[in-house]
Design a protein around this motif. Structure first.
Motif, PDB file in Angstrom:
ATOM      1  N   TRP A 314     -33.417   2.034 -18.672  1.00  0.00           N
ATOM      2  CA  TRP A 314     -32.057   1.765 -18.220  1.00  0.00           C
ATOM      3  C   TRP A 314     -31.395   3.026 -17.661  1.00  0.00           C
ATOM      4  O   TRP A 314     -30.540   2.947 -16.770  1.00  0.00           O
ATOM      5  CB  TRP A 314     -31.215   1.184 -19.357  1.00  0.00           C
ATOM      6  N   HIS A 315     -31.804   4.194 -18.181  1.00  0.00           N
ATOM      7  CA  HIS A 315     -31.268   5.449 -17.657  1.00  0.00           C
ATOM      8  C   HIS A 315     -31.772   5.730 -16.234  1.00  0.00           C
ATOM      9  O   HIS A 315     -31.190   6.565 -15.524  1.00  0.00           O
ATOM     10  CB  HIS A 315     -31.639   6.616 -18.579  1.00  0.00           C
ATOM     11  N   VAL A 316     -32.853   5.053 -15.834  1.00  0.00           N
ATOM     12  CA  VAL A 316     -33.343   5.160 -14.459  1.00  0.00           C
ATOM     13  C   VAL A 316     -32.789   4.022 -13.604  1.00  0.00           C
ATOM     14  O   VAL A 316     -32.336   4.233 -12.476  1.00  0.00           O
ATOM     15  CB  VAL A 316     -34.892   5.148 -14.434  1.00  0.00           C
ATOM     16  N   ALA A 317     -32.821   2.803 -14.135  1.00  0.00           N
ATOM     17  CA  ALA A 317     -32.467   1.624 -13.336  1.00  0.00           C
ATOM     18  C   ALA A 317     -30.998   1.610 -12.911  1.00  0.00           C
ATOM     19  O   ALA A 317     -30.683   1.300 -11.751  1.00  0.00           O
ATOM     20  CB  ALA A 317     -32.799   0.360 -14.118  1.00  0.00           C
ATOM     21  N   ILE A 318     -30.101   1.925 -13.835  1.00  0.00           N
ATOM     22  CA  ILE A 318     -28.674   1.865 -13.500  1.00  0.00           C
ATOM     23  C   ILE A 318     -28.298   2.875 -12.411  1.00  0.00           C
ATOM     24  O   ILE A 318     -27.634   2.513 -11.424  1.00  0.00           O
ATOM     25  CB  ILE A 318     -27.811   2.048 -14.768  1.00  0.00           C
ATOM     26  N   PRO A 319     -28.712   4.149 -12.516  1.00  0.00           N
ATOM     27  CA  PRO A 319     -28.423   5.071 -11.409  1.00  0.00           C
ATOM     28  C   PRO A 319     -29.046   4.630 -10.089  1.00  0.00           C
ATOM     29  O   PRO A 319     -28.458   4.837  -9.020  1.00  0.00           O
ATOM     30  CB  PRO A 319     -29.016   6.398 -11.890  1.00  0.00           C
ATOM     31  N   ALA A 320     -30.242   4.022 -10.140  1.00  0.00           N
ATOM     32  CA  ALA A 320     -30.871   3.549  -8.900  1.00  0.00           C
ATOM     33  C   ALA A 320     -30.001   2.499  -8.225  1.00  0.00           C
ATOM     34  O   ALA A 320     -29.831   2.502  -6.991  1.00  0.00           O
ATOM     35  CB  ALA A 320     -32.262   2.983  -9.196  1.00  0.00           C
ATOM     36  N   LEU A 321     -29.432   1.592  -9.003  1.00  0.00           N
ATOM     37  CA  LEU A 321     -28.553   0.566  -8.442  1.00  0.00           C
ATOM     38  C   LEU A 321     -27.257   1.179  -7.909  1.00  0.00           C
ATOM     39  O   LEU A 321     -26.732   0.749  -6.874  1.00  0.00           O
ATOM     40  CB  LEU A 321     -28.242  -0.489  -9.504  1.00  0.00           C
ATOM     41  N   ILE A 322     -26.742   2.201  -8.610  1.00  0.00           N
ATOM     42  CA  ILE A 322     -25.550   2.904  -8.112  1.00  0.00           C
ATOM     43  C   ILE A 322     -25.854   3.550  -6.766  1.00  0.00           C
ATOM     44  O   ILE A 322     -25.044   3.511  -5.834  1.00  0.00           O
ATOM     45  CB  ILE A 322     -25.082   3.958  -9.135  1.00  0.00           C
ATOM     46  N   GLY A 323     -27.044   4.144  -6.656  1.00  0.00           N
ATOM     47  CA  GLY A 323     -27.449   4.736  -5.386  1.00  0.00           C
ATOM     48  C   GLY A 323     -27.523   3.710  -4.270  1.00  0.00           C
ATOM     49  O   GLY A 323     -27.095   3.968  -3.132  1.00  0.00           O
ATOM     50  N   ALA A 324     -28.041   2.515  -4.579  1.00  0.00           N
ATOM     51  CA  ALA A 324     -28.124   1.448  -3.578  1.00  0.00           C
ATOM     52  C   ALA A 324     -26.735   1.020  -3.119  1.00  0.00           C
ATOM     53  O   ALA A 324     -26.495   0.816  -1.916  1.00  0.00           O
ATOM     54  CB  ALA A 324     -28.886   0.258  -4.157  1.00  0.00           C
ATOM     55  N   VAL A 325     -25.812   0.878  -4.062  1.00  0.00           N
ATOM     56  CA  VAL A 325     -24.438   0.497  -3.721  1.00  0.00           C
ATOM     57  C   VAL A 325     -23.798   1.555  -2.822  1.00  0.00           C
ATOM     58  O   VAL A 325     -23.138   1.244  -1.817  1.00  0.00           O
ATOM     59  CB  VAL A 325     -23.596   0.292  -4.997  1.00  0.00           C
TER      60      VAL A 325
END
Length: 429
Positions: A314-325
């Motif tokens: 989750w510490h990887v996935a959430i920032p990845a989604l923030i980057g996409a946004v």
């Protein structure tokens, strides 16, 4: 005469790990700062270079990305050599050769010469990053490695935070000095420090715990015992077994998905800011520093949280989604400097936070020679995205006169990164 089993080494004291950190991490950050700056300063050079040499956006995008073809081809061999001959000599060799090649890029005049020099720079630098990731496993157990990797990789946003204004200043103030363009001075002044640091590496860097003269025997035994205990939980594999592991290939796909965002953004960020209406190279340099400055803080804080909670996915996935946004919003706000900077900062922070935390995933199941080969293969395959990311944006911009389509492709890959990470079994500690 009765014999008694050897007393197990006491766990290493916190003070010992702090001493290791202060000894090696700042130096590694400095080395990677220079390495990354030499890799991406082409993003600033293009502000003058394309006009001076008549390069199209497609030529620039291909040249920026072709670095990663040379990087890909020599990554695994380079890391295996490092594992065999030691980090000190091999890291020094890498730094000296890439510094010289980066500086010599000032003589480029044609697209072919540009492609050749970028390819050679990739060949020269191949093995540096995975070599350091492997090198950290020689000192730190997994529970401490994410935070140390985050500190090391803070060099990436630092290269934007410090390198952005410096690059803009070089272009602004040195243009025309002694008959050289600002972009030519940029390559020289940012390439030669790598040569100097490479020479320093020969005298400063230790290959591992047993070579560290600044540690006493008890400290060395305790540190090595902690690593040996962890290694017992990982099966021993050869280099070929490490590269054949399906989990390694999954990690490579995840890393590819985030790296395509990293380099697509890094190589085009100065131009994206310029397209909002900012024209002065020095001002662009200061604006580039903003998202990278926020990223430095975010990387350290999230890395610390991940180690404290022993949680990676989750510490990887959430920032990845923030980057996409952030990437997606940057296409909607591309004509407003303030809103565009908000979006680009979100994108940069999301991407940068993912980078160090990702490496906890493969390090959880790779060790020894398999780690040397597996880490290098993941990095090599992942960094092929560095070829496609800038090239896609360059091609899309030349075809549509807008970078928006290419940026949305990068955003889609960041979403893919998050999805794949969440589907990954809980391999990490």
């Amino acid at each position: 005469m009765a014999t008694h089993p050897a007393t197990p080494a006491a766990p290493p004291a916190e003070a010992v790990y702090r001493r290791i950190g202060w000894r090696i991490i700042p130096f590694l950050i400095l080395c990677y700062f220079v390495a990354y700056l030499d890799r991406v300063n082409i993003g600033f050079a293009q502000l003058q270079m394309k006009g001076d040499l008549g390069f199209s956006d497609a030529v620039y995008g291909l040249g920026a990305g072709i670095f990663f073809l040379g990087y890909f081809l020599f990554e695994v061999p380079s890391n295996l050599i490092l594992h065999r001959v030691g980090a000190r000599v091999w890291i020094a060799r890498i730094m000296i050769t890439w510094g010289l090649i980066s500086a010599l890029t000032l003589f480029v005049t044609t697209p072919t010469q540009f492609y050749v020099m970028r390819f050679l720079l990739g060949v020269a630098e191949a093995g540096f990053f995975p070599g350091i990731i492997l090198y950290l496993t020689y000192w730190y157990p997994a529970a401490r490695r994410s935070q140390m990797t985050a500190w090391f990789m803070s060099a990436v946003p630092l290269s934007g935070l410090i390198g952005g204004p410096v690059s803009g200043w070089i272009l602004h103030h040195f243009h025309g000095h002694h008959g050289w363009a600002g972009w030519q001075w940029l390559f020289v002044l940012e390439g030669l420090p790598a040569v100097v640091l490479g020479i320093v590496t020969l005298f400063y860097l230790d290959n591992g715990i047993k070579h560290a003269k600044w540690l006493n025997a008890d400290e060395k035994n305790a540190l090595q015992h902690a690593l040996d205990q962890e290694a017992q939980t990982k099966p021993a594999h050869s280099a070929l077994q490490g590269m054949a592991d399906p989990r390694v290939w999954l990690m490579a796909l995840i890393y590819f998905s985030v790296v395509i965002g990293l380099y697509g953004l890094s190589f085009w960020l100065p131009l994206l800011i310029k397209s909002t209406g900012v024209t002065d190279p020095l001002t662009i340099g200061w604006l580039v520093a903003l998202p990278y400055g926020v990223s430095v803080v975010a990387m350290i804080l999230v890395g610390r949280s991940s180690d404290k909670r022993h949680e990676r996915r989750w510490h990887v996935a959430i920032p990845a989604l923030i980057g996409a946004v952030g990437l997606a919003l940057s296409t909607l706000w591309s004509t407003d400097t303030t809103l565009a900077m908000v979006a680009l900062t979100l994108a940069t922070v999301g991407i940068m936070v993912v980078l160090p935390l990702f490496w906890a995933l493969p390090n959880a199941f790779l060790a020894g020679t398999a780690a040397a080969a597996g880490i290098a293969l993941i990095n090599a395959l992942g960094n092929l995205a560095g070829f496609f990311g800038p090239s896609i944006i360059g091609w899309v911009k030349q075809t549509t006169q807008s970078t928006n389509g290419g940026i949305l492709v990068l955003a889609a890959f960041m979403v893919l990164c998050a999805v794949l990470v969440l589907l990954t079994p809980k391999l990490q500690k």
